[in-house]
Write an enzyme that holds these catalytic residues in place. Structure first.
Site, PDB file in Angstrom:
ATOM      1  CB  CYS A 153      22.380  56.090  -4.432  1.00 44.64           C
ATOM      2  SG  CYS A 153      23.991  56.454  -5.151  1.00 44.64           S
ATOM      3  CG  ASP A 180      16.518  57.149  -9.398  1.00 45.07           C
ATOM      4  OD1 ASP A 180      17.394  57.050  -8.522  1.00 45.07           O
ATOM      5  OD2 ASP A 180      16.475  58.097 -10.205  1.00 45.07           O
ATOM      6  CG  HIS A 200      19.425  58.958  -6.820  1.00 43.56           C
ATOM      7  ND1 HIS A 200      19.564  57.887  -7.678  1.00 43.56           N
ATOM      8  CD2 HIS A 200      20.658  59.203  -6.318  1.00 43.56           C
ATOM      9  CE1 HIS A 200      20.837  57.520  -7.699  1.00 43.56           C
ATOM     10  NE2 HIS A 200      21.516  58.287  -6.887  1.00 43.56           N
TER      11      HIS A 200
END
EC number: 3.4.22.-
Length: 451
Positions: free
Chosen positions: A122, A297, A299
């Protein structure tokens, strides 16, 4: 279809954007909502407008957010061989975040290679996002806006540089490769802000076609050495310079004294975003409203870009879906990105940030490094000795370890006072009573390097 798209966009954002307070996106300011009072609309759109109180999210704001390039976890990409001393590619997270069939196939056919960056990539993805938006600004200016119905060829070429394969210059694979050479980082290990900054610098140096002429990094602070910038602009007064500051602005959370400075950075026209967020869980921050930071994000898991057609891949790197987090809830470790285009902008940049508590202008690099002359190459005896004494949490020294033996002391904590000390090479003097003293040396890299 257009109306359904509007509904999707509005429902996805109505909970994230407040009606009061300007929204700032990398130097641009927007009213959060506009109110429709004129024009015709069909019954469904009128009803939906009533549901939102006749408020419509500012389309210019949505367009700017949609234009931000961002990258996420990918699966089934070109394999990255495991290092014998590195982590295993097999972990339970993959069975929940990826297609179990894909994971099982990889385990059976090639258990010693990484086919996904789920669980460890990430920070690299947010670093890629920061870099991509810097390149986009150089190649297409800040005024560029994406149209997902019509691929922009120039921007598509930028996005393709980040595809997950060794042959693409800014791929996750090459982030892992260059940092492995520099610091011994292994595939599957989580990058910190400093590791990401070093990788970006190396990749830019090896790929001049990206349009960024120089990348200067400050691995453990936000210091800018003015003599280095002067040399850059003496060589090329129009040089595009990417400044990367890997810094820590508190112990467990961002010290509130720095909040306004973080907002100033995201409000600045020189900002290309911030990579950071939570411990071992990086996010890409691109703007804010009131005391909330807006982020994309990484993820969410997507298929390999190599398995997508151009249209699908192009859309997968853009989108309205973002979230927000109160600044008090963010991790203090972060990577700040600023883009300076030319000597004239450098002069304006210095004036804009002359009172910043984060960005500091230093005439030249100091020479009083406590480890000057010591071999700090990966695997050296000196590094092993230092690492045995210090716990590195995402590229940063946990000073709390030095204080652990004092934790039960009856003396009041002074940690809050230490947070505001602006020293790079520190000798911390601990005095419990006049008859007992202990001196600890703390290494905090402060060099702005250009290798």
């Amino acid at each position: 279809m257009e109306f359904l798209t509007k509904i999707t966009q509005q429902l996805g954002l109505v909970g994230e954007i407040d009606k009061v307070g300007s929204v700032f996106v990398l130097g641009e300011e927007y009213r959060p909502y506009i109110f429709k009072t004129q024009g015709k609309a069909d019954d469904a759109e009128t009803a939906f407008g009533s549901f939102l109180g006749n408020a419509q999210t500012n389309p210019q704001l949505l367009s700017d957010i949609e234009t931000r390039i961002f990258f996420t976890y990918r699966t089934q990409f070109t394999p990255i061989p495991r290092d014998e001393e590195g982590p295993s590619p097999i972990n339970l997270t993959l069975f929940f975040r990826d297609n179990p069939i894909n994971t099982l196939e990889n385990v059976l056919t090639d258990p010693d290679s990484f086919y996904s960056d789920i669980g460890w990539g990430c920070m690299i993805r947010t670093g890629q996002s920061l870099l991509a938006n810097a390149i986009q600004r150089v190649k297409q200016t800040r005024e560029f806006r994406v149209n997902l119905e019509n691929i922009d060829i120039k921007e598509m070429s930028i996005i393709q540089w980040f595809q997950d394969d060794w042959k693409y210059p800014l791929s996750l694979h090459n982030f892992v490769k260059v940092e492995g050479k520099k610091s011994g980082m292994k595939p599957g290990q989580w990058f910190g802000p400093s590791s990401t900054a070093r990788s970006i610098q190396s990749l830019i140096n090896d790929f001049p076609d990206c349009g960024i002429d120089r990348c200067l990094i400050s691995p453990q602070s936000a210091d800018i050495y003015e003599d280095e910038m002067i040399r850059v602009f003496e060589e090329n007064k129009r040089a595009n310079v990417l400044l990367l500051f890997a810094t820590r602005l508190g112990v467990n959370e961002i010290n509130s004294i720095y909040w306004s400075d973080i907002f100033q950075i995201l409000k600045s026209s020189y900002s290309v975003g911030i990579a950071g967020g939570k411990p071992s869980s990086s996010l890409y921050f691109f703007g804010y409203q009131n005391d909330y930071l807006f982020y994309l994000d990484p993820h969410q898991t997507q298929s390999s870009s190599l398995d997508m057609d151009d249209n699908s891949y192009y859309r997968s790197c853009h989108g309205h879906r973002f979230s927000k987090i109160h600044i008090s809830e963010t991790d203090p470790s972060m990577l700040l990105g600023m883009l300076i285009s030319g000597k004239a902008e450098w002069d304006l940049f210095k004036d804009e940030f002359k009172n910043s508590r984060i960005i500091q202008f230093v005439a030249s690099k100091p020479s009083d490094d406590i480890y000057e002359g010591v071999d700090l190459s990966p695997g050296s005896v000196s590094v092993h000795s230092i690492q045995s004494d210090l716990q590195d949490t995402g590229d940063y020294i946990d000073v709390g370890n030095f204080m652990s033996e004092k934790a039960n002391s009856s003396q009041p904590s002074k940690n809050e006072e230490f947070e505001n000390v602006k020293c790079k090479n520190q000798r911390i003097l601990i005095c419990e009573n006049p008859s007992e003293t202990e001196i600890e040396q703390v290494l905090v890299e402060d060099s702005t390097t250009d290798n």
